[in-house]
Scaffold this active site. Structure first.
Site, PDB file in Angstrom:
ATOM      1  N   LYS A   1     -95.249 -12.939  28.231  1.00  0.00           N
ATOM      2  CA  LYS A   1     -96.138 -13.439  27.179  1.00  0.00           C
ATOM      3  C   LYS A   1     -97.486 -12.688  27.191  1.00  0.00           C
ATOM      4  O   LYS A   1     -97.753 -11.902  28.084  1.00  0.00           O
ATOM      5  CB  LYS A   1     -96.355 -14.944  27.350  1.00  0.00           C
ATOM      6  CG  LYS A   1     -95.036 -15.739  27.331  1.00  0.00           C
ATOM      7  CD  LYS A   1     -94.254 -15.534  26.053  1.00  0.00           C
ATOM      8  CE  LYS A   1     -93.042 -16.435  25.919  1.00  0.00           C
ATOM      9  NZ  LYS A   1     -91.926 -16.091  26.811  1.00  0.00           N
TER      10      LYS A   1
HETATM   11  C1  LIG Z   1     -89.978 -19.354  21.613  1.00  0.00           C
HETATM   12  C2  LIG Z   1     -89.967 -19.785  23.043  1.00  0.00           C
HETATM   13  N1  LIG Z   1     -90.068 -21.100  23.312  1.00  0.00           N
HETATM   14  C3  LIG Z   1     -90.086 -21.566  24.573  1.00  0.00           C
HETATM   15  C4  LIG Z   1     -90.001 -20.709  25.648  1.00  0.00           C
HETATM   16  C5  LIG Z   1     -89.973 -21.269  27.027  1.00  0.00           C
HETATM   17  O1  LIG Z   1     -91.085 -20.860  27.774  1.00  0.00           O
HETATM   18  P1  LIG Z   1     -90.978 -20.746  29.366  1.00  0.00           P
HETATM   19  O2  LIG Z   1     -90.177 -19.506  29.680  1.00  0.00           O
HETATM   20  O3  LIG Z   1     -92.409 -20.629  29.807  1.00  0.00           O
HETATM   21  O4  LIG Z   1     -90.340 -21.969  29.857  1.00  0.00           O
HETATM   22  C6  LIG Z   1     -89.895 -19.329  25.418  1.00  0.00           C
HETATM   23  C7  LIG Z   1     -89.799 -18.407  26.546  1.00  0.00           C
HETATM   24  O5  LIG Z   1     -89.528 -17.241  26.421  1.00  0.00           O
HETATM   25  C8  LIG Z   1     -89.869 -18.865  24.084  1.00  0.00           C
HETATM   26  O6  LIG Z   1     -89.745 -17.557  23.819  1.00  0.00           O
END
Ligand SMILES: Cc1ncc(COP(=O)(O)O)c(C=O)c1O
Length: 375
Positions: free
Chosen positions: A181
């Site tokens: 990110k």
């Molecule tokens: C669109 C989206 N939502 C939720 C998430 C979940 O985030 P995390 O990996 O921090 O749990 C991601 C992770 O890549 C994502 O791309």
């Protein structure tokens, strides 16, 4: 070899983490609270920010805090990372998939409207790749139908919607700080909300459901998980956040170069641009079938030129777990085309302009190789 993503970890990040490791308090404590304040100050609009051990936890707890559970439906775009739909299942509710716009990759009020049923309790706009969903029509619909709005802003820290930072207003806005990110805490996430009672529910759901009185006596009235962010991760987030605007400016500069140097070929459809885009990813669509190759073969050819690439994402409604709900090919044609044709090109702040030119000339070469092979 140029990877498609690389986190920017510098000496000050390492020093901040080391200081916490040496401090004697390494799990959730003062640094997590400081990170919450720093995020709130960055977003503006006085949000109440609560940090979590992942973006997935942030989303799941937001759904639960909004009272969403068995029997409820949540409208989700078919194009997102599978976490967006999985959290709806975790909360015991049912995801209802809607198609996205081919160019923005985002859901629209026009697609959401016909999906609203008597069971719909929430809509989950995903600000895909860092481009804001046009929120005003979604918020108007939510108001009209009394729906909660759980924004998946995993890609969108620093994104603006008509000049307004995502997370500076809204209902529940969820961020991710995974290493891909725009800023990272290694793993981590956050929720911005505006209602103190909601923020309190987020805190309880985040940590075992524990409630304490003034003397520290503990009670638990309802389930809570363990989804707190440690001070080690938070210290990294605090330092990363100070460089977010710089990172995002650099991403925009690199994307400008992409738009200038990408092959102007009808087989390649660049993503939509916008002044408020935070450019978490740069992913054109490439008509692999028309070129007579699979995406994998195309990626291998790019790799032979020293260029890494990614695939974000398959359309969610066609995963086996969601086909069991009755979805099938043809239900969300734009998401399916994006899923079939998307290719994530290298984009991270430490890249140089020459790196972008190298990616674009590799693309030119691969397209030429393929047209020669097809001739
Ligand atoms: C669109 C989206 N939502 C939720 C998430 C979940 O985030 P995390 O990996 O921090 O749990 C991601 C992770 O890549 C994502 O791309």
């Amino acid at each position: 070899m140029l990877p498609f993503v690389r986190p920017t970890i510098e000496d000050e990040d390492i020093a901040a983490v080391e200081a916490v490791l040496r401090s004697g308090w390494i799990t959730t404590g003062p640094k997590a609270a400081e990170f919450e304040r720093a995020l709130g100050a960055y977003l503006g609009g006085n949000p109440l920010v609560r940090v979590f051990n992942s973006g997935t936890s942030a989303l799941e707890v937001s759904l639960r805090a909004a009272g969403i559970g068995p029997g409820d439906e949540v409208i989700v775009p078919a194009m997102s990372f599978v976490a967006s739909a999985n959290v709806v299942l975790s909360a015991g509710a049912t995801p209802v998939f809607v198609d996205v716009d081919l160019h923005t990759r985002n859901l629209t009020a026009a697609a959401v409207t016909p999906a609203i049923s008597a069971r719909t309790r929430a809509v989950m706009p995903v600000h895909f790749a860092g481009l804001a969903v046009d929120m005003a029509p979604i918020e108007a619909l939510a108001c009209q139908h009394q729906l909660r709005v759980i924004e998946d802003a995993a890609h969108a820290i620093g994104t603006r919607d008509h000049g307004r930072l995502i997370g500076s207003s809204g209902d529940l806005v969820c961020f991710s700080f995974h290493p891909n990110k725009n800023i990272t805490t290694i793993e981590g996430g956050a929720v911005a909300c505006f209602d103190p009672a909601l923020a309190q529910r987020l805190e309880r759901l985040r940590f075992f459901g524990i409630e304490k009185d003034a003397e520290g006596n503990m009670d638990v009235h309802a389930w809570g998980g363990k989804m707190n962010l440690t001070d080690v991760n938070s210290a990294l987030g605090i330092v990363q956040l100070t460089r977010l605007e710089k990172f995002n400016t650099r991403r925009r500069e690199l994307v400008k170069l992409y738009f200038q140097h990408l092959p102007k070929d009808p087989v390649l459809l660049p993503p939509a641009d916008d002044a408020g885009h935070s450019w978490h990813m740069f992913a054109p669509l490439i008509a692999f079938a028309a070129l007579g190759v699979t995406r994998y073969e195309f990626q291998q050819r790019l790799q032979a030129h020293g260029i890494g690439s990614g695939f974000h994402y398959p359309a969610m409604h066609l995963f086996a777990v969601y086909r069991k709900l009755g979805y099938q090919p043809g239900d969300c044609p734009n998401a399916e085309r994006i899923g079939a044709e998307t290719l994530t090109l290298p984009l991270f702040p430490a890249m140089s302009g020459a790196d972008v030119q190298r990616v674009c000339s590799a693309l030119h070469s691969v397209l030429e190789e393929l047209s020669r092979a097809g001739a």
